[in-house]
Motif scaffolding. Structure first.
Motif, PDB file in Angstrom:
ATOM      1  N   MET A   1      13.527   4.684   3.589  1.00 27.79           N
ATOM      2  CA  MET A   1      14.097   5.922   4.100  1.00 27.79           C
ATOM      3  C   MET A   1      15.614   5.860   4.112  1.00 27.79           C
ATOM      4  SD  MET A   1      11.434   6.447   7.269  1.00 27.79           S
ATOM      5  CE  MET A   1      12.607   7.450   8.176  1.00 27.79           C
ATOM      6  N   GLN A   2      16.164   4.704   4.455  1.00 27.70           N
ATOM      7  CA  GLN A   2      17.604   4.567   4.571  1.00 27.70           C
ATOM      8  C   GLN A   2      18.278   4.423   3.213  1.00 27.70           C
ATOM      9  OE1 GLN A   2      19.217   4.858   7.368  1.00 27.70           O
ATOM     10  NE2 GLN A   2      21.271   4.364   6.637  1.00 27.70           N
ATOM     11  N   GLU A   3      17.721   3.601   2.334  1.00 21.95           N
ATOM     12  CA  GLU A   3      18.376   3.283   1.068  1.00 21.95           C
ATOM     13  C   GLU A   3      17.927   4.171  -0.085  1.00 21.95           C
ATOM     14  OE1 GLU A   3      17.961  -0.840   0.218  1.00 21.95           O
ATOM     15  OE2 GLU A   3      18.716  -1.498   2.170  1.00 21.95           O
ATOM     16  N   ARG A   4      16.837   4.919   0.097  1.00 19.91           N
ATOM     17  CA  ARG A   4      16.319   5.816  -0.931  1.00 19.91           C
ATOM     18  C   ARG A   4      15.919   5.085  -2.212  1.00 19.91           C
ATOM     19  NH1 ARG A   4      16.185  10.990   1.729  1.00 19.91           N
ATOM     20  NH2 ARG A   4      17.653  10.736   3.448  1.00 19.91           N
ATOM     21  N   ARG A   5      15.576   3.842  -2.079  1.00 18.33           N
ATOM     22  CA  ARG A   5      15.065   3.074  -3.221  1.00 18.33           C
ATOM     23  C   ARG A   5      14.211   1.936  -2.686  1.00 18.33           C
ATOM     24  NH1 ARG A   5      20.650   1.700  -3.203  1.00 18.33           N
ATOM     25  NH2 ARG A   5      21.013  -0.482  -2.576  1.00 18.33           N
ATOM     26  N   VAL A   6      13.346   1.411  -3.561  1.00 18.64           N
ATOM     27  CA  VAL A   6      12.473   0.311  -3.174  1.00 18.64           C
ATOM     28  C   VAL A   6      12.503  -0.743  -4.267  1.00 18.64           C
ATOM     29  CG1 VAL A   6      10.941   1.808  -1.833  1.00 18.64           C
ATOM     30  CG2 VAL A   6      10.438   1.365  -4.233  1.00 18.64           C
TER      31      VAL A   6
ATOM     32  N   ASP B   1       0.821  -1.207   0.000  1.00 22.50           N
ATOM     33  CA  ASP B   1       0.000   0.000   0.000  1.00 22.50           C
ATOM     34  C   ASP B   1       0.857   1.260   0.000  1.00 22.50           C
ATOM     35  OD1 ASP B   1      -2.352  -1.496   0.063  1.00 22.50           O
ATOM     36  OD2 ASP B   1      -2.350  -1.589   2.258  1.00 22.50           O
ATOM     37  N   ILE B   2       2.105   1.131   0.419  1.00 19.99           N
ATOM     38  CA  ILE B   2       3.019   2.268   0.467  1.00 19.99           C
ATOM     39  C   ILE B   2       4.022   2.223  -0.688  1.00 19.99           C
ATOM     40  CG2 ILE B   2       4.759   3.466   1.853  1.00 19.99           C
ATOM     41  CD1 ILE B   2       3.460   2.248   4.315  1.00 19.99           C
ATOM     42  N   LEU B   3       4.626   1.046  -0.888  1.00 22.82           N
ATOM     43  CA  LEU B   3       5.686   0.928  -1.883  1.00 22.82           C
ATOM     44  C   LEU B   3       5.144   0.775  -3.297  1.00 22.82           C
ATOM     45  CD1 LEU B   3       8.064  -1.546   0.008  1.00 22.82           C
ATOM     46  CD2 LEU B   3       7.924   0.953   0.186  1.00 22.82           C
ATOM     47  N   GLY B   4       4.032   0.064  -3.443  1.00 20.91           N
ATOM     48  CA  GLY B   4       3.501  -0.262  -4.751  1.00 20.91           C
ATOM     49  C   GLY B   4       3.497  -1.765  -4.960  1.00 20.91           C
ATOM     50  N   SER B   5       3.018  -2.202  -6.101  1.00 22.84           N
ATOM     51  CA  SER B   5       2.917  -3.645  -6.364  1.00 22.84           C
ATOM     52  C   SER B   5       2.881  -3.891  -7.863  1.00 22.84           C
ATOM     53  CB  SER B   5       1.646  -4.214  -5.713  1.00 22.84           C
ATOM     54  OG  SER B   5       0.494  -3.548  -6.226  1.00 22.84           O
ATOM     55  N   GLU B   6       2.961  -5.170  -8.218  1.00 24.10           N
ATOM     56  CA  GLU B   6       2.838  -5.583  -9.609  1.00 24.10           C
ATOM     57  C   GLU B   6       1.397  -6.002  -9.874  1.00 24.10           C
ATOM     58  OE1 GLU B   6       7.116  -7.171 -11.193  1.00 24.10           O
ATOM     59  OE2 GLU B   6       5.882  -8.601 -10.088  1.00 24.10           O
ATOM     60  N   ILE B   7       0.825  -5.486 -10.925  1.00 15.38           N
ATOM     61  CA  ILE B   7      -0.565  -5.761 -11.292  1.00 15.38           C
ATOM     62  C   ILE B   7      -0.576  -6.564 -12.600  1.00 15.38           C
ATOM     63  CG2 ILE B   7      -2.812  -4.779 -11.792  1.00 15.38           C
ATOM     64  CD1 ILE B   7      -1.881  -4.286  -8.965  1.00 15.38           C
ATOM     65  N   LEU B   8      -1.326  -7.658 -12.603  1.00 13.33           N
ATOM     66  CA  LEU B   8      -1.436  -8.499 -13.801  1.00 13.33           C
ATOM     67  C   LEU B   8      -2.520  -7.944 -14.719  1.00 13.33           C
ATOM     68  CD1 LEU B   8      -0.702 -11.066 -15.415  1.00 13.33           C
ATOM     69  CD2 LEU B   8      -2.450 -12.274 -14.067  1.00 13.33           C
ATOM     70  N   ASP B   9      -2.131  -7.696 -15.960  1.00  6.44           N
ATOM     71  CA  ASP B   9      -3.086  -7.279 -16.982  1.00  6.44           C
ATOM     72  C   ASP B   9      -3.708  -8.536 -17.582  1.00  6.44           C
ATOM     73  OD1 ASP B   9      -4.513  -6.327 -19.125  1.00  6.44           O
ATOM     74  OD2 ASP B   9      -2.967  -4.915 -19.767  1.00  6.44           O
ATOM     75  N   PRO B  10      -4.996  -8.810 -17.327  1.00  4.71           N
ATOM     76  CA  PRO B  10      -5.603 -10.064 -17.810  1.00  4.71           C
ATOM     77  C   PRO B  10      -5.677 -10.155 -19.333  1.00  4.71           C
ATOM     78  CG  PRO B  10      -7.277  -8.599 -16.926  1.00  4.71           C
ATOM     79  CD  PRO B  10      -5.959  -7.967 -16.607  1.00  4.71           C
ATOM     80  N   ARG B  11      -5.608  -9.026 -20.002  1.00  2.00           N
ATOM     81  CA  ARG B  11      -5.690  -9.069 -21.460  1.00  2.00           C
ATOM     82  C   ARG B  11      -4.390  -9.527 -22.109  1.00  2.00           C
ATOM     83  NH1 ARG B  11      -7.579  -2.978 -22.244  1.00  2.00           N
ATOM     84  NH2 ARG B  11      -5.840  -2.842 -20.751  1.00  2.00           N
TER      85      ARG B  11
END
Length: 354
Positions: free
Chosen positions: A137-142, A91-101
């Protein structure tokens, strides 16, 4: 404590432009938020040094409004996340979403991809969510799935905690608290400031929307025209690194941090990260006050926000009624009383106490 090597170094033209930029930002914030000068100073210190800020205060003290107006004053992107017990790292970092098409995964970036992230009531989220945020916050990347993304620059987390309600919360452990450069404690405004808040609120009126109308709030009067750009912010960050720090001042910082590790009332002292934060915060405060060199006053004024959330009193000290601010005054020696009096005067003038 004295510092004889600061010198009266002349302020360069770029530094003068930076000071003018800072004054313009503070003036813009003052158009919307009454008082809170010290909180604004802490926000600017964190922003200019790339540190993160933890705000502790009861609801209704304009924490969200402050961050919002600051982001609009410097043309920064701003997101707010309300932390709850059912929040997930995705909910904070994001996620991978599958496109069913197409059966292809697409990355959906979360609200952490912003310049200013307000993590409201961070202690209400589960430790797994807290860890995900603090790692970013520490690494500045996700990392989302198999991809790693750099966070925008600048990136600043401003987290809040409610010191009153503790039911259903997860206290931040010491290792995670240490990630916050500053922890500032807000208090109620003075009666004069609160009168001004009420006067301004009575003048807001209503805003017509569709076929009806809604009552206007302070967020409706925020000016969307920034008083500074990202380039101005970068110049301010560079100016902080040009603020002179003497060897004597560094010795004072090392001595103060070392005292936290040997004080009989403390079971946990400060890490070296605290010393780094003291120097960075002092340099930024010096610049905000129009100087290109640090003084002992800078150290005294940022000491509470840098140190108190990094130390823990032992059982005997708590049983004897000792407090963190009281121990800090002892650590600062004869200047601790000066700090206490300065903080009291600041609270009377600006509505804040340490």
């Amino acid at each position: 404590m004295s510092d004889t090597n600061t010198g009266n170094l002349p302020i360069s033209e770029p530094q003068r432009r930076t000071v003018d930029f800072i004054d313009a930002v503070r003036a813009r914030v003052g158009e919307v938020v009454v008082g809170q000068d010290e909180v604004v100073e802490r926000l600017l210190i964190a922003l200019f040094t790339g540190g993160h800020l933890l705000l502790q205060g009861v609801p209704g003290l304009a924490k969200t409004l402050l961050v919002s107006v600051l982001s609009k004053s410097i043309d920064l992107s701003f997101n707010r996340v309300q932390f709850t017990v059912d929040l997930l790292p995705s909910d904070i970092l994001g996620s991978e979403i599958l496109d069913p098409r197409t059966n292809v995964f697409h990355t959906r970036k979360g609200p952490i991809f912003t310049n200013l992230l307000l993590a409201d009531e961070i202690n209400r989220a589960a430790p797994k969510v807290q860890s995900a945020l603090l790692e970013a916050m520490q690494e500045r990347r996700v990392t989302i799935g198999t991809e790693t993304f750099d966070l925008p620059a600048p990136f600043l987390v401003i987290a809040t905690q409610n010191p009153v309600e503790q039911a259903g919360t997860f206290e931040l452990p010491e290792a995670q608290l240490d990630r916050f450069m500053l922890c500032h404690r807000l208090s109620y405004p003075t009666p004069d400031e609160e009168r001004e808040v009420l006067r301004r609120n009575t003048r807001l009126g209503v805003r017509r929307q569709d076929r009806g109308a809604v009552a206007r709030t302070e967020f409706d009067v925020l000016s969307h025209e920034p008083v500074g750009s990202i380039d101005d912010l970068v110049s301010a960050m560079e100016a902080v690194h040009n603020v002179y720090v003497s060897d004597t001042f560094t010795d004072h910082v090392v001595e103060l941090v070392s005292r936290t590790r040997s004080h009989p009332a403390l079971e946990l002292g400060c890490s070296p990260r605290a010393g780094i934060a003291l120097v960075k915060a002092s340099r930024a405060r010096a610049l905000i006050h129009g100087r290109n060199y640090v003084t002992p006053e800078d150290l005294y004024r940022v000491a509470e926000d840098v140190i108190l959330h990094r130390v823990r009193l032992n059982y005997e000290a708590l049983a004897d009624g000792m407090t963190g601010p009281g121990v800090l005054r002892e650590l600062l020696g004869p200047h601790g009383e000066t700090l206490r009096q300065t903080s009291r005067n600041g609270a009377a003038a600006h509505g804040r106490v340490s």
